[in-house]
Enzyme design. Sequence first.
Site: not given
Ligand code: GDP
Length: 325
Positions: A126, A128, A150
Site C-alpha cells: 500500500s 501507506e 497499518y
Molecule cells: P485512505 O487514503 O486509504 O485513507 O482512503 P479514504 O478513502 O478513507 O480517505 C481518503 C482521504 O479522504 C483521506 O485524506 C481522508 O482524510 C479524506 N476524507 C475526507 N472526508 C472523509 C470522510 O468523510 N471519510 C473518509 N473515509 N475519508 C475522508
Amino acid sequence: MPRALITGITGQDGGYLAEQLLADGADVHGLVHEQDEAAAAFASSYPSVSLHVGDLADGDRLRGLVGEIEPDELYNLAGISSVAFSWEHPVLTAELSGVAAAVLFQAAFRLQERTGRQVACVQASSSEIFGVARTFPQDESTPVRPVSPYGAAKAYAHHIAGVYRSKGLHVTSCILFNHESPRRPTTFVTRKITATAARIGADGSGVLRLGNLEARRDWGWAPDYVDAMVRAARHDVGGDFVIATGRTHTVAEFAEAALRHAGVGDAWRDHVEVDPELLRPMDTAEMVGDAGKARRELGWEPTVDFEEIVGRMVDHDVELLRKDA
Ligand code: GDP
C-alpha cells in the site's frame, strides 16, 4: 491450468481477482475467516472457487493450507484495511497485515523447495508504507516511512517480501495506491460520496458531510490494479512495483464530480458540509504514484480515468436506490 490461492478473497480486490483468474481458466482457492459475513454470498456468486476456512493469525493452519493446496500463484490481499482501526488495534494489525505475510512466504518457499516448482507470490502492499512522503511522485525508491500502525504492518510485509525474494522466491510487492470501484465499502471516502450523491440526486435534498476536502489522492480503478497483480505474478522476476495513475484529485473534486454526475449541477456546493469530527489527527495530504516501472516491465497501464470511475460508481449507487425503491 494454474492454481491460485487468494487471501482476502471476499474483499473488493479479491472478488475482481477471482473473476479475472477464473476467466483465465485458473483453479482458484480462497482463504476465508470463520466469521466472514461475506463468505456465504461469495460462495454462491462464485461456486467454482474452493473456499478454505482459516485465520490469518493461525500460522499452522496457513502453512498447512499452502502445503495442501500447492498453489502456483499466491496473492496475499488479506489484512486490516482501515487506518483508523489500526490505531485501535495495533498488535492485531501487525499480526494480520504484517506477520501473516511472513508465514505465507515461508510456506511458499518450503513448498517450492519440496516440489521444485515455482510459487509466485504477490503481496498487496500500500502507498501507506510511504507515510507522509517528502518527494512527489512516489516510486519504488521512495523511503518507506509509515505514520500509522497499518502502514507499519504493511511496511514489514513489504520488507519480508524483499527478504524472501533474495532467498530465491518469486515474490512481488505491488505498492497499490488508492483504487476504487462500486464494491468499495462506504468507510472509504469515494463510495461514501457516490452513495450520498445518488441519494441527493434522487431527492434534490440532503447533505454530504466530509472531513478534509483538500486531501489529494491518486484514485485508480480497482480491476486495473488486480490486473497489475496478475501481470506481476507472471512476470519473469519478482520485484517492487508502484501501481498508480499518476494523477491526483482532491476530495472536493471527487464530491463535485459525483454530485454533478448525479444531476445536482452547480448547486453541488450547497450539499457539501465539512464536519470537523471527520478530520483525521494524522492525515496524508497528498499521495501520487509513478507507475513507470510497471508500465515498462509489466506492460501495465490504467484504463479508466477519474471522471469515468466517479461516473461508474455513481451510476451503480443510483441503480441500487432504484432497486430498493
Ligand atoms: P485512505 O487514503 O486509504 O485513507 O482512503 P479514504 O478513502 O478513507 O480517505 C481518503 C482521504 O479522504 C483521506 O485524506 C481522508 O482524510 C479524506 N476524507 C475526507 N472526508 C472523509 C470522510 O468523510 N471519510 C473518509 N473515509 N475519508 C475522508
